[in-house]
Scaffold this motif. Structure first.
Motif, PDB file in Angstrom:
ATOM      1  N   GLN A  50       0.852  -1.188   0.000  1.00  0.00           N
ATOM      2  CA  GLN A  50       0.000   0.000   0.000  1.00  0.00           C
ATOM      3  C   GLN A  50       0.885   1.235   0.000  1.00  0.00           C
ATOM      4  OE1 GLN A  50      -2.448   1.019   3.592  1.00  0.00           O
ATOM      5  NE2 GLN A  50      -4.139   0.708   2.182  1.00  0.00           N
ATOM      6  N   SER A  85       0.643   7.633   2.311  1.00  0.00           N
ATOM      7  CA  SER A  85      -0.240   8.799   2.230  1.00  0.00           C
ATOM      8  C   SER A  85       0.571  10.019   2.634  1.00  0.00           C
ATOM      9  CB  SER A  85      -1.449   8.636   3.157  1.00  0.00           C
ATOM     10  OG  SER A  85      -2.220   7.519   2.780  1.00  0.00           O
ATOM     11  N   THR A 132      -3.665  10.422  -1.191  1.00  0.00           N
ATOM     12  CA  THR A 132      -3.498   8.963  -1.233  1.00  0.00           C
ATOM     13  C   THR A 132      -3.077   8.457  -2.596  1.00  0.00           C
ATOM     14  OG1 THR A 132      -5.870   8.712  -1.701  1.00  0.00           O
ATOM     15  CG2 THR A 132      -5.183   8.604   0.608  1.00  0.00           C
ATOM     16  N   GLU A 133      -2.965   9.363  -3.576  1.00  0.00           N
ATOM     17  CA  GLU A 133      -2.551   8.971  -4.922  1.00  0.00           C
ATOM     18  C   GLU A 133      -1.225   9.640  -5.259  1.00  0.00           C
ATOM     19  OE1 GLU A 133      -3.920   6.742  -6.840  1.00  0.00           O
ATOM     20  OE2 GLU A 133      -5.559   6.361  -5.426  1.00  0.00           O
TER      21      GLU A 133
END
Length: 411
Positions: free
Chosen positions: A347, A350, A372-373
């Motif tokens: 993951q 962030s 978050t991207e």
């Protein structure tokens, strides 16, 4: 923890209780029970962890008689719990046994802790006895299999002897449950409106997680438990029905390991706890080891950011879940906060920007929404991850600068 409002003798006992108890005990409420000292708190409700839940007991001191031992009022569902009453073989033959209250010394700060721990141990024995008396074949079978598992795990001469006696018929499984179920807690609940059920709290894995974490900050051992709940008293229920299962852990462990995201193995038809627990423990051991290993992966990523962003102003040194860097884009200066999940690098991180030059109408620094991207691949080397993040920050810094200017209060 401050204990304002309590008399000094009670306050010192509470202080010792909270500082030395192996369980995280809480005070739910406190109040005064005297007319002569209305501001003096001399009674309170304790929340005591038991079987992955809490039991509530009222501790009743008397501020007018500060040297007297406290009374204890147990929960409404425990009318049969008489911890200091020994019942003889003949009907009506009962007597009080020596306990923490018999030679009470209110000036000794350790006494409340001793009393609570003694009562909790007796409450556990009381619940085990209640469960052992339940007329339910499925439950009795489960208890016997757990007893066998505990014998194999503990492997002491005494427990082996008791197990042999149980196997050859000299002892019944339920008679040995109190002796052998050393780590397992159980609780029997029943009521008019609620069907009866038995809840087990089963500690999993003989693994010292604290020692696996470098510079571990935890003061208590971190544990993972399986909560198993069986319905009882339902004659129509299938003897092979699946119990309700839930993984739980000590709160601090969630910093390292996301227990809520563990997918439990399937409970097959006809399976018992003794068959289910080994495969669950094997799964958890692998995932805990992976979680500990991922700390070093996160640390290497934070270290790889230093050549492109400079040394971090602040970083989580133990779990490497957070790091903050001071970033310059021309005259515009801002902080970049990195948040790394337990699933890093699968993951992506962030990010959040925080200006040190712009403030909102409340005088607080302007911050961006959580980002978050960003460019990311878990297959990249840490140095490539850092370089791609740095390129991303160059573009995003301009967007954040405009966001800060638009957020300024208009005069």
């Amino acid at each position: 923890m401050p204990f304002d409002g309590f008399p000094p003798l009670i306050s010192s006992q509470l202080q010792y209780l909270f500082n030395h108890s192996p369980h995280t005990i809480q005070i739910e409420q406190a109040w005064s029970g005297t007319r002569y000292f209305p501001g003096s708190l001399d009674r309170f409700t304790l929340l005591i962890p038991y079987c992955l839940d809490y039991i509530k007991w009222d501790i009743i001191y008397n501020a007018e008689f500060p040297l007297a031992a406290p009374d204890v009022i147990f929960g409404p569902g425990d009318d049969g719990f008489h911890p200091f009453l020994s019942v003889g073989r003949e009907e009506g033959d009962s007597r009080l046994v020596k306990n923490s209250l018999t030679d009470w010394n209110n000036k000794d700060p350790t006494r409340l802790l001793a009393l609570v721990m003694e009562l909790r141990d007796k409450y556990r024995s009381y619940q085990e006895r209640r469960v052992g008396e339940v007329d339910d074949d499925r439950l009795k079978f489960e208890i016997s299999t757990i007893v066998s598992r505990e014998v194999i795990c503990v492997v002491t001469l005494l427990s082996l002897l008791v197990f042999v006696l149980m196997v050859i018929g000299f002892l019944h499984a339920t008679e040995t449950s109190i002796t052998l179920l050393q780590g397992i807690e159980m609780h029997m609940s029943s009521g008019v409106e609620k069907p009866g059920e038995v809840k087990f709290a089963v500690p999993l894995m003989d693994m010292n997680i604290n020692k696996m974490v470098l510079a571990c900050p935890w003061s208590h051992p971190q544990k993972i438990y399986l909560q198993v709940i069986y319905p009882v008293g339902r004659k129509y229920a299938s003897a092979t029905s699946v119990p309700r299962l839930k993984l739980m852990c000590t709160p601090e462990l969630k910093t390292l390991f996301s227990i809520d995201e563990v997918k439990l193995p399937t409970w097959l038809d006809g399976m018992c706890m003794a068959e289910y627990l080994p495969q669950l423990e094997e799964l958890l051991q692998r995932q805990v080891i992976e979680a500990v290993t991922s700390i070093d992966v996160r640390r290497k990523f934070i270290e790889a950011l230093s050549p492109v962003l400079g040394r971090p102003l602040e970083a989580d040194p133990v779990f490497c879940r957070k790091a903050s860097f001071l970033v310059y884009s021309g005259p515009f200066t801002f902080l970049v906060h990195f948040y790394l999940s337990t699933h890093f690098p699968k993951q992506r991180p962030s990010l959040m920007f925080q200006s040190i030059q712009h403030f909102n109408s409340l005088g607080m620094p302007v911050k961006s929404p959580l980002i978050t991207e960003c460019p990311w691949s878990p297959r990249w080397e840490p140095s490539q991850m850092a370089e791609r993040i740095s390129d991303f920050l160059v573009d995003e810094s301009q967007n954040f600068k405009r966001f800060c200017n638009e957020s300024q209060p208009q005069h």
